[in-house]
Design a protein around this motif. Structure first.
Motif, PDB file in Angstrom:
ATOM      1  N   LEU A   1       0.828  -1.208   0.000  1.00 43.31           N
ATOM      2  CA  LEU A   1       0.000   0.000   0.000  1.00 43.31           C
ATOM      3  C   LEU A   1       0.864   1.260   0.000  1.00 43.31           C
ATOM      4  O   LEU A   1       0.515   2.264  -0.635  1.00 43.31           O
ATOM      5  CB  LEU A   1      -0.946  -0.011   1.197  1.00 43.31           C
ATOM      6  CG  LEU A   1      -2.000  -1.130   1.201  1.00 43.31           C
ATOM      7  CD1 LEU A   1      -2.882  -1.024   2.437  1.00 43.31           C
ATOM      8  CD2 LEU A   1      -2.850  -1.102  -0.060  1.00 43.31           C
ATOM      9  N   ALA A   2       1.989   1.201   0.707  1.00 38.57           N
ATOM     10  CA  ALA A   2       2.900   2.351   0.703  1.00 38.57           C
ATOM     11  C   ALA A   2       3.461   2.587  -0.702  1.00 38.57           C
ATOM     12  O   ALA A   2       3.555   3.725  -1.170  1.00 38.57           O
ATOM     13  CB  ALA A   2       4.032   2.115   1.700  1.00 38.57           C
ATOM     14  N   LYS A   3       3.815   1.502  -1.381  1.00 38.91           N
ATOM     15  CA  LYS A   3       4.331   1.610  -2.748  1.00 38.91           C
ATOM     16  C   LYS A   3       3.250   2.139  -3.689  1.00 38.91           C
ATOM     17  O   LYS A   3       3.512   2.992  -4.548  1.00 38.91           O
ATOM     18  CB  LYS A   3       4.823   0.240  -3.219  1.00 38.91           C
ATOM     19  CG  LYS A   3       5.377   0.239  -4.636  1.00 38.91           C
ATOM     20  CD  LYS A   3       5.869  -1.155  -5.014  1.00 38.91           C
ATOM     21  CE  LYS A   3       6.399  -1.176  -6.449  1.00 38.91           C
ATOM     22  NZ  LYS A   3       6.883  -2.533  -6.831  1.00 38.91           N
ATOM     23  N   ALA A   4       2.024   1.634  -3.529  1.00 42.89           N
ATOM     24  CA  ALA A   4       0.916   2.080  -4.381  1.00 42.89           C
ATOM     25  C   ALA A   4       0.653   3.568  -4.191  1.00 42.89           C
ATOM     26  O   ALA A   4       0.406   4.304  -5.155  1.00 42.89           O
ATOM     27  CB  ALA A   4      -0.338   1.273  -4.061  1.00 42.89           C
ATOM     28  N   ARG A   5       0.719   4.026  -2.946  1.00 47.96           N
ATOM     29  CA  ARG A   5       0.491   5.445  -2.651  1.00 47.96           C
ATOM     30  C   ARG A   5       1.619   6.300  -3.236  1.00 47.96           C
ATOM     31  O   ARG A   5       1.386   7.366  -3.803  1.00 47.96           O
ATOM     32  CB  ARG A   5       0.386   5.626  -1.136  1.00 47.96           C
ATOM     33  CG  ARG A   5      -0.216   6.945  -0.696  1.00 47.96           C
ATOM     34  CD  ARG A   5      -0.493   6.951   0.797  1.00 47.96           C
ATOM     35  NE  ARG A   5      -1.595   6.056   1.147  1.00 47.96           N
ATOM     36  CZ  ARG A   5      -1.457   4.917   1.814  1.00 47.96           C
ATOM     37  NH1 ARG A   5      -0.258   4.517   2.207  1.00 47.96           N
ATOM     38  NH2 ARG A   5      -2.506   4.169   2.087  1.00 47.96           N
ATOM     39  N   ARG A   6       2.825   5.792  -3.128  1.00 50.54           N
ATOM     40  CA  ARG A   6       3.994   6.531  -3.603  1.00 50.54           C
ATOM     41  C   ARG A   6       4.012   6.635  -5.127  1.00 50.54           C
ATOM     42  O   ARG A   6       4.363   7.673  -5.691  1.00 50.54           O
ATOM     43  CB  ARG A   6       5.255   5.816  -3.103  1.00 50.54           C
ATOM     44  CG  ARG A   6       6.556   6.541  -3.396  1.00 50.54           C
ATOM     45  CD  ARG A   6       7.721   5.878  -2.667  1.00 50.54           C
ATOM     46  NE  ARG A   6       7.937   4.497  -3.062  1.00 50.54           N
ATOM     47  CZ  ARG A   6       7.678   3.439  -2.299  1.00 50.54           C
ATOM     48  NH1 ARG A   6       7.173   3.602  -1.078  1.00 50.54           N
ATOM     49  NH2 ARG A   6       7.905   2.211  -2.730  1.00 50.54           N
TER      50      ARG A   6
ATOM     51  N   ILE B   1       1.549  -9.772 -17.963  1.00 48.72           N
ATOM     52  CA  ILE B   1       2.780  -9.288 -17.325  1.00 48.72           C
ATOM     53  C   ILE B   1       2.987  -7.804 -17.630  1.00 48.72           C
ATOM     54  O   ILE B   1       3.333  -7.010 -16.748  1.00 48.72           O
ATOM     55  CB  ILE B   1       3.991 -10.122 -17.796  1.00 48.72           C
ATOM     56  CG1 ILE B   1       3.882 -11.556 -17.259  1.00 48.72           C
ATOM     57  CG2 ILE B   1       5.299  -9.486 -17.344  1.00 48.72           C
ATOM     58  CD1 ILE B   1       4.914 -12.503 -17.826  1.00 48.72           C
ATOM     59  N   ALA B   2       2.740  -7.416 -18.887  1.00 49.99           N
ATOM     60  CA  ALA B   2       2.899  -6.008 -19.269  1.00 49.99           C
ATOM     61  C   ALA B   2       1.888  -5.128 -18.536  1.00 49.99           C
ATOM     62  O   ALA B   2       2.227  -4.052 -18.027  1.00 49.99           O
ATOM     63  CB  ALA B   2       2.742  -5.863 -20.780  1.00 49.99           C
ATOM     64  N   LYS B   3       0.640  -5.573 -18.467  1.00 51.31           N
ATOM     65  CA  LYS B   3      -0.397  -4.796 -17.783  1.00 51.31           C
ATOM     66  C   LYS B   3      -0.122  -4.704 -16.282  1.00 51.31           C
ATOM     67  O   LYS B   3      -0.396  -3.679 -15.642  1.00 51.31           O
ATOM     68  CB  LYS B   3      -1.766  -5.437 -18.033  1.00 51.31           C
ATOM     69  CG  LYS B   3      -2.941  -4.778 -17.322  1.00 51.31           C
ATOM     70  CD  LYS B   3      -3.140  -3.336 -17.738  1.00 51.31           C
ATOM     71  CE  LYS B   3      -3.557  -3.200 -19.176  1.00 51.31           C
ATOM     72  NZ  LYS B   3      -3.883  -1.790 -19.532  1.00 51.31           N
ATOM     73  N   ALA B   4       0.444  -5.769 -15.702  1.00 53.78           N
ATOM     74  CA  ALA B   4       0.694  -5.808 -14.258  1.00 53.78           C
ATOM     75  C   ALA B   4       1.695  -4.749 -13.810  1.00 53.78           C
ATOM     76  O   ALA B   4       1.739  -4.401 -12.619  1.00 53.78           O
ATOM     77  CB  ALA B   4       1.186  -7.199 -13.853  1.00 53.78           C
ATOM     78  N   ARG B   5       2.491  -4.221 -14.733  1.00 48.64           N
ATOM     79  CA  ARG B   5       3.450  -3.176 -14.358  1.00 48.64           C
ATOM     80  C   ARG B   5       2.753  -1.892 -13.917  1.00 48.64           C
ATOM     81  O   ARG B   5       3.369  -1.041 -13.282  1.00 48.64           O
ATOM     82  CB  ARG B   5       4.381  -2.883 -15.539  1.00 48.64           C
ATOM     83  CG  ARG B   5       5.245  -4.078 -15.945  1.00 48.64           C
ATOM     84  CD  ARG B   5       6.320  -3.689 -16.946  1.00 48.64           C
ATOM     85  NE  ARG B   5       7.039  -4.861 -17.421  1.00 48.64           N
ATOM     86  CZ  ARG B   5       6.883  -5.402 -18.628  1.00 48.64           C
ATOM     87  NH1 ARG B   5       6.039  -4.851 -19.487  1.00 48.64           N
ATOM     88  NH2 ARG B   5       7.562  -6.475 -18.977  1.00 48.64           N
ATOM     89  N   GLU B   6       1.469  -1.763 -14.248  1.00 48.84           N
ATOM     90  CA  GLU B   6       0.704  -0.583 -13.841  1.00 48.84           C
ATOM     91  C   GLU B   6       0.065  -0.770 -12.469  1.00 48.84           C
ATOM     92  O   GLU B   6      -0.668   0.098 -12.003  1.00 48.84           O
ATOM     93  CB  GLU B   6      -0.379  -0.287 -14.882  1.00 48.84           C
ATOM     94  CG  GLU B   6       0.157  -0.053 -16.290  1.00 48.84           C
ATOM     95  CD  GLU B   6      -0.956   0.150 -17.299  1.00 48.84           C
ATOM     96  OE1 GLU B   6      -1.793   1.054 -17.084  1.00 48.84           O
ATOM     97  OE2 GLU B   6      -1.006  -0.604 -18.296  1.00 48.84           O
ATOM     98  N   PHE B   7       0.345  -1.901 -11.814  1.00 51.31           N
ATOM     99  CA  PHE B   7      -0.290  -2.241 -10.543  1.00 51.31           C
ATOM    100  C   PHE B   7       0.751  -2.679  -9.517  1.00 51.31           C
ATOM    101  O   PHE B   7       1.884  -3.006  -9.856  1.00 51.31           O
ATOM    102  CB  PHE B   7      -1.294  -3.388 -10.742  1.00 51.31           C
ATOM    103  CG  PHE B   7      -2.471  -3.035 -11.605  1.00 51.31           C
ATOM    104  CD1 PHE B   7      -3.690  -2.709 -11.041  1.00 51.31           C
ATOM    105  CD2 PHE B   7      -2.358  -3.021 -12.989  1.00 51.31           C
ATOM    106  CE1 PHE B   7      -4.776  -2.380 -11.834  1.00 51.31           C
ATOM    107  CE2 PHE B   7      -3.435  -2.690 -13.793  1.00 51.31           C
ATOM    108  CZ  PHE B   7      -4.650  -2.364 -13.212  1.00 51.31           C
ATOM    109  N   VAL B   8       0.316  -2.708  -8.262  1.00 50.00           N
ATOM    110  CA  VAL B   8       1.086  -3.325  -7.186  1.00 50.00           C
ATOM    111  C   VAL B   8       0.354  -4.612  -6.820  1.00 50.00           C
ATOM    112  O   VAL B   8      -0.867  -4.604  -6.614  1.00 50.00           O
ATOM    113  CB  VAL B   8       1.186  -2.391  -5.965  1.00 50.00           C
ATOM    114  CG1 VAL B   8       1.915  -3.088  -4.823  1.00 50.00           C
ATOM    115  CG2 VAL B   8       1.899  -1.099  -6.348  1.00 50.00           C
ATOM    116  N   LEU B   9       1.072  -5.724  -6.739  1.00 51.65           N
ATOM    117  CA  LEU B   9       0.448  -7.043  -6.594  1.00 51.65           C
ATOM    118  C   LEU B   9       0.650  -7.603  -5.187  1.00 51.65           C
ATOM    119  O   LEU B   9       1.781  -7.692  -4.703  1.00 51.65           O
ATOM    120  CB  LEU B   9       1.033  -8.013  -7.618  1.00 51.65           C
ATOM    121  CG  LEU B   9       1.078  -7.532  -9.077  1.00 51.65           C
ATOM    122  CD1 LEU B   9       1.705  -8.598  -9.961  1.00 51.65           C
ATOM    123  CD2 LEU B   9      -0.311  -7.159  -9.567  1.00 51.65           C
TER     124      LEU B   9
END
Length: 481
Positions: free
Chosen positions: A40-45, A76-84
């Motif tokens: 969550l910290a990474k997603a916020r950042r 895999i390419a789309k996942a770079r836009e997310f935090v998993l």
């Protein structure tokens, strides 16, 4: 599939202390975060949404998704836009789906997920919950997804965060009817040479063309068992060119594709949604609905704007429920018509179920339409609650029960609520205010089981000109019950 999972409170505390110091791990080209706090910290950042990926190693569908979907290049390419965030409970430390992340870390993630999103003893797996960095749900989908469906769910979440999605950008020079051509075949390399039908494909297609009407369906089934996409495309081209003269025969052949097991062949049907024959268009639309492949979404949305036949328009809306889940254009079209007191409005309402998961706007449409409609519109709304199976709709159904005076609607709302809450329905009877206690008891007799639900919702399908295969097959299996 529902999997019973129990975690001791003492273990949770110990595990969470371990997780906070852990580094993320990599698996199949994607990066799994080792702890919820770090994710969550990474997603916020970084301003990214979060994907809570819920799996269990014993489930075949989970292993299949991790092997085929989460290793797919487009995912895999789309996942770079997310935090998993990986969520799972393992029976033994050696059996893991998320390489690079420890058993203890994933257990702690899964415990935090249930605390946030209301999962009790039972957890549905596979399941994907997409939230923002504050934990607000943007999209949610239970059960197995293919690569296209998972990407569609991700795109839906990105749109809710106001982020641009590549698939929303128009293809240069493309016309509305070119939308099917603009999409490459699923899982096919961009520069791959198109495959050609085999000699056996051509032989079977010629047999189907020349066969008597009562043999065409069986021969089509044989082609579907032995051929890949090129062979089926050859048959659909023969239909488009009217090499099979009878409209009824052409429709019968198209309807043989109407099963989810034939989903990889959906592209072959796309040109027929614009066929000059109404019965051919209708058969193609209904078959695409039953094949459930998202590749049909754009062509169906484009066709709806041009279609003049009310039955075909109705079935396009029905199809966009299942094939268009995660697509904003499909959802916008359904919501627009769901607000109308027309036949199209009723069918739009009953098609919102697959769009329900984690979408408060869709929930609002369904709940607010209830007091403004009656009869089959109520049935359509309950059908969407049932097919959506979104735990967050339980409160809406309880409110509907509280305000409803009709014995039939009250009891059916209780039945749907019981499915969502995974319990037996209560058998209390409600007088409809007009002395119709018998209707409540008649419906109560059907509560529980596949047969009861299908019979309760059957009036929604009685006027269909093209019967769904699932309904036809169910009726054949249960004839005389």
């Amino acid at each position: 599939m529902r999997v019973l999972i129990a975690i001791a409170a003492l273990s949770v505390v110990a595990l969470s202390q371990i997780v906070t110091k852990a580094a993320p791990g990599k698996s199949s080209g994607v990066t799994w975060e080792a702890s919820v706090d770090a994710a969550l910290a990474k997603a916020r950042r970084e301003g990214k949404p979060v994907v809570w990926t819920i799996m269990i190693h014993r489930e075949v569908a989970c292993r299949r998704m991790m092997r085929r979907v989460w290793s797919d290049a487009s995912v895999i390419a789309k996942a770079r836009e997310f935090v998993l965030i990986p969520c799972n409970v393992y029976a033994t430390p050696d059996e893991r789906l998320f390489a690079g992340v420890t058993v203890a870390q994933v257990r702690a993630n899964e415990t935090e997920m249930r605390a946030r999103y209301g999962e009790g003893k039972e957890v549905v797996a596979p399941q994907h919950i997409i939230s923002d960095a504050d934990g607000k749900v943007l999209a949610r989908k239970q059960y197995e997804l293919d690569a296209g469906e998972l990407i569609g769910l991700m795109d839906r979440a990105l749109r809710k965060m106001g982020k641009a999605v590549a698939s929303d950008k128009p293809v240069d020079g493309a016309k509305p009817d070119d939308s099917a051509k603009a999409d490459p075949a699923p899982d096919a390399p961009a520069d791959a040479e198109p495959e050609a039908p085999t000699e056996e494909d051509a032989r079977l297609v010629q047999m189907i063309i020349k066969a008597p009407s009562d043999e065409k369906a069986d021969l089509t089934d044989e082609l579907l068992k032995t051929s890949d996409l090129p062979g089926v495309e050859l048959l659909m081209q023969a239909i488009a060119k009217k090499k099979i003269r009878s409209e009824k025969d052409r429709a019968v052949i198209i309807r043989r594709l109407g099963y989810e097991k034939h989903s990889p062949l959906a592209k072959a049907l796309l040109p027929l949604v614009s066929d000059k024959s109404r019965s051919v268009r209708n058969a193609a639309v209904v078959s695409l609905e039953e094949m459930k492949h998202p590749v049909a979404t754009k062509p169906l949305v484009a066709r709806f704007a041009k279609e003049r036949d009310p039955e075909v328009k109705k079935d396009i809306l029905r199809a966009l429920g299942v094939v268009g889940a995660g697509n904003q254009a499909a959802l916008d079209l359904l919501v627009k018509h769901a607000k109308k007191r027309t036949k199209l409005g009723q069918n739009a309402l009953m098609s919102l179920g697959p769009h329900l998961q984690g979408d408060p706007d869709v929930r609002k449409v369904l709940y607010e339409r209830w007091p403004k409609t009656e009869k089959n519109f109520h049935l359509a709304i309950l059908y969407s609650y049932w097919t959506g199976k979104d735990p967050e709709t339980a409160d809406d159904l309880k409110k509907i029960k509280k305000r409803e005076r009709s014995g039939t609607d009250y009891n059916l709302a209780e039945q749907v609520l019981a499915v969502i809450e995974d319990r037996r329905p209560k058998t209390e009877d409600r007088d409809g205010g007009g002395g119709r206690r018998g209707r409540g008891r008649d419906l109560r007799r059907l509560l529980g089981g596949e047969w009861g639900l299908i019979m309760a919702f059957r009036p929604l399908f009685d006027d269909d000109k093209v019967e769904r295969n699932v309904s036809k097959d169910f009726r054949a299996r249960n004839w005389g019950r």
